[in-house]
Enzyme design. Structure first.
Site, PDB file in Angstrom:
ATOM      1  N   LYS A 109       0.860  -1.193   0.000  1.00 37.63           N
ATOM      2  CA  LYS A 109       0.000   0.000   0.000  1.00 37.63           C
ATOM      3  C   LYS A 109       0.890   1.234   0.000  1.00 37.63           C
ATOM      4  O   LYS A 109       1.126   1.858   1.034  1.00 37.63           O
ATOM      5  CB  LYS A 109      -0.933  -0.051   1.227  1.00 37.63           C
ATOM      6  CG  LYS A 109      -2.197   0.754   1.094  1.00 37.63           C
ATOM      7  CD  LYS A 109      -3.180   0.403   2.206  1.00 37.63           C
ATOM      8  CE  LYS A 109      -4.322   1.375   2.311  1.00 37.63           C
ATOM      9  NZ  LYS A 109      -5.180   1.478   1.137  1.00 37.63           N
TER      10      LYS A 109
HETATM   11  N1  PPE Z   1      -7.737  -1.893  -2.905  1.00 36.92           N
HETATM   12  C1  PPE Z   1      -7.212  -0.653  -2.832  1.00 36.92           C
HETATM   13  C2  PPE Z   1      -6.540  -0.076  -4.011  1.00 36.92           C
HETATM   14  C3  PPE Z   1      -7.351   0.058  -1.630  1.00 36.92           C
HETATM   15  O1  PPE Z   1      -6.827   1.288  -1.548  1.00 36.92           O
HETATM   16  C4  PPE Z   1      -8.029  -0.516  -0.528  1.00 36.92           C
HETATM   17  C5  PPE Z   1      -8.173   0.240   0.749  1.00 36.92           C
HETATM   18  C6  PPE Z   1      -8.551  -1.817  -0.661  1.00 36.92           C
HETATM   19  C7  PPE Z   1      -8.372  -2.476  -1.868  1.00 36.92           C
HETATM   20  C8  PPE Z   1      -9.241  -2.521   0.460  1.00 36.92           C
HETATM   21  O2  PPE Z   1      -8.329  -2.862   1.487  1.00 36.92           O
HETATM   22  P1  PPE Z   1      -8.796  -2.987   3.012  1.00 36.92           P
HETATM   23  O3  PPE Z   1      -9.065  -1.606   3.492  1.00 36.92           O
HETATM   24  O4  PPE Z   1      -7.658  -3.607   3.702  1.00 36.92           O
HETATM   25  O5  PPE Z   1     -10.017  -3.838   3.050  1.00 36.92           O
HETATM   26  N2  PPE Z   1      -8.297   1.633   0.604  1.00 36.92           N
HETATM   27  C9  PPE Z   1      -8.054   2.485   1.765  1.00 36.92           C
HETATM   28  C10 PPE Z   1      -7.880   3.937   1.377  1.00 36.92           C
HETATM   29  C11 PPE Z   1      -9.070   4.666   0.904  1.00 36.92           C
HETATM   30  C12 PPE Z   1      -8.788   6.131   0.729  1.00 36.92           C
HETATM   31  O6  PPE Z   1      -9.549   6.797  -0.012  1.00 36.92           O
HETATM   32  O7  PPE Z   1      -7.856   6.669   1.315  1.00 36.92           O
HETATM   33  C13 PPE Z   1      -9.129   2.292   2.817  1.00 36.92           C
HETATM   34  O8  PPE Z   1     -10.196   1.776   2.515  1.00 36.92           O
HETATM   35  O9  PPE Z   1      -8.870   2.661   3.959  1.00 36.92           O
END
Ligand code: PPE
Length: 306
Positions: free
Chosen positions: A159
């Site tokens: 990330k």
């Molecule tokens: N894919 C991406 C590209 C992504 O950024 C997130 C989280 C996910 C999948 C889902 O991951 P998880 O949160 O572990 O279930 N995106 C984060 C950032 C959002 C933002 O706008 O800033 C979040 O959901 O916290």
């Protein structure tokens, strides 16, 4: 989504007032995207405020840093403790927590390794990510003309701040076209994920989601939903998904810390199923929010009470 300012930000081991958490304009991360972050939610439960799946989030933060070759000057235990303390100090109830590790200012040039590593943790109140009605009504999405990164370009499982340039293009295009969010295909043309969410597809009672190799972030909500769905007796298949499966799906939904479990009611202007939240999505939401909000037993040990 506007941020509601809180009082304190944890910055390299100390709490500083919100307005004083500043960096130098020549910080490496600002120029080259060299940062790693997490998004974590805490929920108000009848037994107090609980952070959802703290341990896997901290673990992913350290893994992202390992991939980015950014040594974190703290242990995972110290970061976990600092996250808990940040929620406590700010007297927050339901909130979003944003830990960020980034390369600061020392030298200019692409190689980040001479620049110091800084660690910050902010926590604040934050509403529903994709709009207040999204969780019930579902959102309208479009397939992006932007692809997710090829596997040998950016490490999708990490990330990393810089990756979100691709996400920014996706979401700006989607909103210009009147959609709430985008779904991108991977470099081979298979379904990947949203700009900040993983994707699930339901067809004939079976639940599908793209595998880790489809240029996705290994979402912690994705993992939670897979666990919940299997426990409810559904078959969950992590497999490559061709685009057209989205048009003939019975249900679709996004998962993410920010987006939680958000139904998708249309893709490219085509209704998904009945064009509203489907029954399996609703069942999974009920379990997910039941657990996060402490209304159902924490049967997987996912809550960390503050
Ligand atoms: N894919 C991406 C590209 C992504 O950024 C997130 C989280 C996910 C999948 C889902 O991951 P998880 O949160 O572990 O279930 N995106 C984060 C950032 C959002 C933002 O706008 O800033 C979040 O959901 O916290």
């Amino acid at each position: 989504m506007p941020i509601k300012e809180s009082q304190w930000i944890w910055f390299d081991g100390e709490f500083v007032p919100w307005a004083d958490a500043k960096v130098h304009v020549l910080s490496h991360a600002l120029h080259y995207g060299s940062s790693v972050f997490e998004g974590i939610r805490a929920y108000e439960t009848p037994r107090g405020v609980a952070i959802f799946r703290l341990e896997p989030h901290v673990k992913r933060l350290f893994n992202s840093c390992k991939i980015a070759r950014m040594p974190v000057p703290y242990t995972p235990e110290q970061v976990s403790e600092a996250i808990i303390e940040t929620v406590r100090r700010n007297e927050l109830r339901s909130c979003y927590i944003r830990p960020l590790v980034f390369r600061g200012y020392e030298v200019l040039g692409v190689d980040p390794r001479k620049c110091p590593v800084h660690t910050v943790i902010a926590a604040f109140e934050w509403g529903t990510y994709l709009g207040s009605e999204a969780l019930e009504q579902g959102v309208d999405v479009g397939i992006s003309s932007w692809r997710r990164m090829a596997p040998d370009t950016f490490p999708a499982l990490a990330k990393i701040g810089g990756h979100y340039i691709n996400s920014q293009f996706m979401v700006m295009e989607a909103r210009d076209r009147g959609f709430t969010e985008a779904i991108a295909l991977d470099i081979y043309g298979y379904v990947s994920e949203g700009s900040g969410e993983n994707l699930f597809v339901i067809r004939d009672g079976v639940i599908y989601t793209p595998p880790l190799g489809a240029s996705i972030l290994g979402g912690i909500t994705r993992d939670s939903v897979i666990t919940i769905a299997r426990d409810l007796g559904y078959e969950v298949r992590e497999q490559l998904i061709p685009r057209e499966m989205l048009y003939i799906a019975d249900e679709l939904f996004f998962t993410g810390t920010a987006a939680e479990v958000t139904p998708i009611r249309s893709v490219d202007g085509q209704p998904v199923g009945e064009g509203r939240r489907g029954p399996i999505t609703a069942r999974i939401q009920e379990q997910f929010f039941g657990i996060t909000q402490g209304k159902l037993p924490d049967r997987y040990g996912w809550l960390h009470y503050v």
